[in-house]
Write a protein that holds these residues in place. Structure first.
Motif, short mmCIF file in Angstrom:
data_model
loop_
_atom_site.label_atom_id
_atom_site.label_comp_id
_atom_site.label_asym_id
_atom_site.label_seq_id
_atom_site.Cartn_x
_atom_site.Cartn_y
_atom_site.Cartn_z
N GLU A 168 -120.26 -82.82 28.59
CA GLU A 168 -121.12 -81.65 28.79
C GLU A 168 -120.80 -80.50 27.84
O GLU A 168 -121.69 -79.80 27.39
N ILE A 169 -119.53 -80.32 27.50
CA ILE A 169 -119.15 -79.22 26.63
C ILE A 169 -119.76 -79.40 25.24
O ILE A 169 -120.21 -78.45 24.63
N GLN A 170 -119.81 -80.61 24.73
CA GLN A 170 -120.36 -80.85 23.40
C GLN A 170 -121.86 -80.61 23.33
O GLN A 170 -122.40 -80.37 22.26
N LYS A 171 -122.56 -80.67 24.43
CA LYS A 171 -124.01 -80.48 24.44
C LYS A 171 -124.40 -79.01 24.37
O LYS A 171 -125.52 -78.69 24.02
N ILE A 172 -123.50 -78.12 24.71
CA ILE A 172 -123.81 -76.70 24.76
C ILE A 172 -123.63 -76.09 23.37
O ILE A 172 -122.66 -76.36 22.68
N SER A 173 -124.59 -75.27 22.95
CA SER A 173 -124.50 -74.56 21.67
C SER A 173 -124.23 -73.08 21.94
O SER A 173 -124.70 -72.53 22.92
N THR A 174 -123.52 -72.47 21.03
CA THR A 174 -123.18 -71.06 21.14
C THR A 174 -123.93 -70.29 20.06
O THR A 174 -123.97 -70.71 18.90
N TYR A 175 -124.52 -69.16 20.46
CA TYR A 175 -125.33 -68.35 19.56
C TYR A 175 -124.90 -66.89 19.60
O TYR A 175 -124.45 -66.40 20.63
N LEU A 176 -125.09 -66.21 18.48
CA LEU A 176 -124.91 -64.77 18.40
C LEU A 176 -126.30 -64.16 18.52
O LEU A 176 -127.19 -64.45 17.72
N SER A 177 -126.50 -63.32 19.55
CA SER A 177 -127.81 -62.69 19.73
C SER A 177 -127.79 -61.28 19.15
O SER A 177 -126.77 -60.61 19.15
N GLU B 261 -129.33 -76.26 -1.60
CA GLU B 261 -129.34 -77.50 -2.36
C GLU B 261 -128.05 -77.70 -3.14
O GLU B 261 -127.60 -78.81 -3.34
N ALA B 262 -127.45 -76.60 -3.57
CA ALA B 262 -126.22 -76.68 -4.35
C ALA B 262 -124.97 -76.72 -3.48
O ALA B 262 -123.86 -76.77 -3.99
N GLY B 263 -125.12 -76.68 -2.18
CA GLY B 263 -123.97 -76.67 -1.26
C GLY B 263 -124.18 -75.62 -0.20
O GLY B 263 -125.03 -75.77 0.66
N THR B 264 -123.41 -74.54 -0.29
CA THR B 264 -123.57 -73.45 0.66
C THR B 264 -123.67 -72.13 -0.09
O THR B 264 -123.22 -72.02 -1.23
N ALA B 265 -124.27 -71.16 0.56
CA ALA B 265 -124.38 -69.81 0.01
C ALA B 265 -124.00 -68.83 1.10
O ALA B 265 -124.25 -69.08 2.28
N VAL B 266 -123.41 -67.72 0.72
CA VAL B 266 -123.06 -66.66 1.66
C VAL B 266 -124.00 -65.50 1.41
O VAL B 266 -124.17 -65.06 0.26
N ILE B 267 -124.65 -65.02 2.48
CA ILE B 267 -125.59 -63.90 2.37
C ILE B 267 -125.35 -62.94 3.54
O ILE B 267 -124.75 -63.30 4.54
N GLY B 268 -125.85 -61.73 3.39
CA GLY B 268 -125.83 -60.77 4.48
C GLY B 268 -127.24 -60.58 5.01
O GLY B 268 -128.20 -60.60 4.23
N ALA B 269 -127.39 -60.43 6.32
CA ALA B 269 -128.69 -60.19 6.94
C ALA B 269 -128.58 -58.94 7.81
O ALA B 269 -127.68 -58.83 8.64
N MET B 270 -129.48 -58.00 7.59
CA MET B 270 -129.46 -56.74 8.34
C MET B 270 -130.10 -56.93 9.71
O MET B 270 -131.12 -57.60 9.83
N ALA B 271 -129.50 -56.33 10.72
CA ALA B 271 -130.05 -56.32 12.07
C ALA B 271 -129.83 -54.93 12.65
O ALA B 271 -129.00 -54.16 12.17
N ASP B 272 -130.61 -54.60 13.67
CA ASP B 272 -130.47 -53.28 14.29
C ASP B 272 -129.22 -53.19 15.14
O ASP B 272 -128.53 -52.18 15.13
N LYS B 273 -128.96 -54.26 15.89
CA LYS B 273 -127.83 -54.24 16.81
C LYS B 273 -127.46 -55.66 17.19
O LYS B 273 -128.33 -56.51 17.36
N VAL B 274 -126.17 -55.94 17.31
CA VAL B 274 -125.71 -57.22 17.83
C VAL B 274 -125.57 -57.08 19.33
O VAL B 274 -125.07 -56.06 19.81
N LYS B 275 -126.03 -58.09 20.08
CA LYS B 275 -125.95 -58.02 21.54
C LYS B 275 -124.76 -58.82 22.07
O LYS B 275 -123.73 -58.26 22.35
N ASP B 276 -124.93 -60.12 22.23
CA ASP B 276 -123.93 -60.94 22.91
C ASP B 276 -123.77 -62.28 22.22
O ASP B 276 -124.63 -62.71 21.46
N VAL B 277 -122.68 -62.94 22.56
CA VAL B 277 -122.54 -64.35 22.24
C VAL B 277 -122.97 -65.09 23.50
O VAL B 277 -122.48 -64.81 24.59
N ILE B 278 -123.94 -66.00 23.34
CA ILE B 278 -124.48 -66.71 24.50
C ILE B 278 -124.34 -68.22 24.29
O ILE B 278 -124.36 -68.69 23.16
N THR B 279 -124.20 -68.92 25.39
CA THR B 279 -124.17 -70.38 25.33
C THR B 279 -125.47 -70.91 25.92
O THR B 279 -125.96 -70.39 26.93
#
Length: 162
Positions: free
Chosen positions: A3-12, A87-105
């Motif tokens: 069951e633990i592997q089925k749950i995903s964690t997100y930053l809201s 396509e070349a692998g990975t890239a690091v970028i910044g994304a602007m948001a108004d506010k971070v809320k919670d980490v949710i599962t």
């Protein structure tokens, strides 16, 4: 699979009073204040560049990506630093948001499909919708959200001159 592997964690987080979330596996860091260096002649989506751990990375204005009103210059914001697949692998970028809320599962069974709709938001970016109490949270697929060629062209055209 247990069951633990089925749950995903997100930053809201919030953009223009709407709730969004990204898989925490894509998030490197959340920055509360950052000096933004503006770059001339770039698309509206790219606000400029920032220094992240000694690396210059493009900063995307998510409000432009979603077609919502621009933020005022004095409005507070956070920068969510993301590692995206390219396509070349990975890239690091910044994304602007108004506010971070919670980490949710979220259990996969709780993710609702994206309805067919005419909207300011490109539904290709949304992998599903999660209802938390009375709020709908759009789960974003950041690998589809940020254009590979735009990031690559940005680096070639603009970062070489800094």
């Amino acid at each position: 699979m247990n069951e633990i592997q089925k749950i995903s964690t997100y930053l809201s987080f919030i953009i223009d009073n709407e709730y969004f979330a990204v898989n925490v596996g894509k998030v490197l860091e959340v920055l509360l204040s950052q000096k933004i260096t503006r770059i001339p002649n770039v698309s509206n989506e790219i606000k400029g560049v920032i220094n992240f751990r000694g690396e210059i990375i493009p900063l995307f204005e998510t409000r432009s990506l979603f077609g919502v009103p621009n933020r005022n210059e004095n409005e507070k914001l956070v920068v969510i630093v993301l590692e995206i697949a390219s396509e070349a692998g990975t890239a690091v970028i910044g994304a602007m948001a108004d506010k971070v809320k919670d980490v949710i599962t979220i259990e996969p069974a709780a993710v609702l499909p994206v309805p067919k709709m005419h909207s300011r938001i490109n539904t290709d970016y949304i992998s599903g919708i999660y209802q938390l109490n009375d709020k709908f949270i759009m789960l974003l697929d950041v690998d589809k959200m940020f254009n590979d060629s735009e990031i690559e062209d940005f680096g070639k055209k603009h970062l070489a001159n800094i």
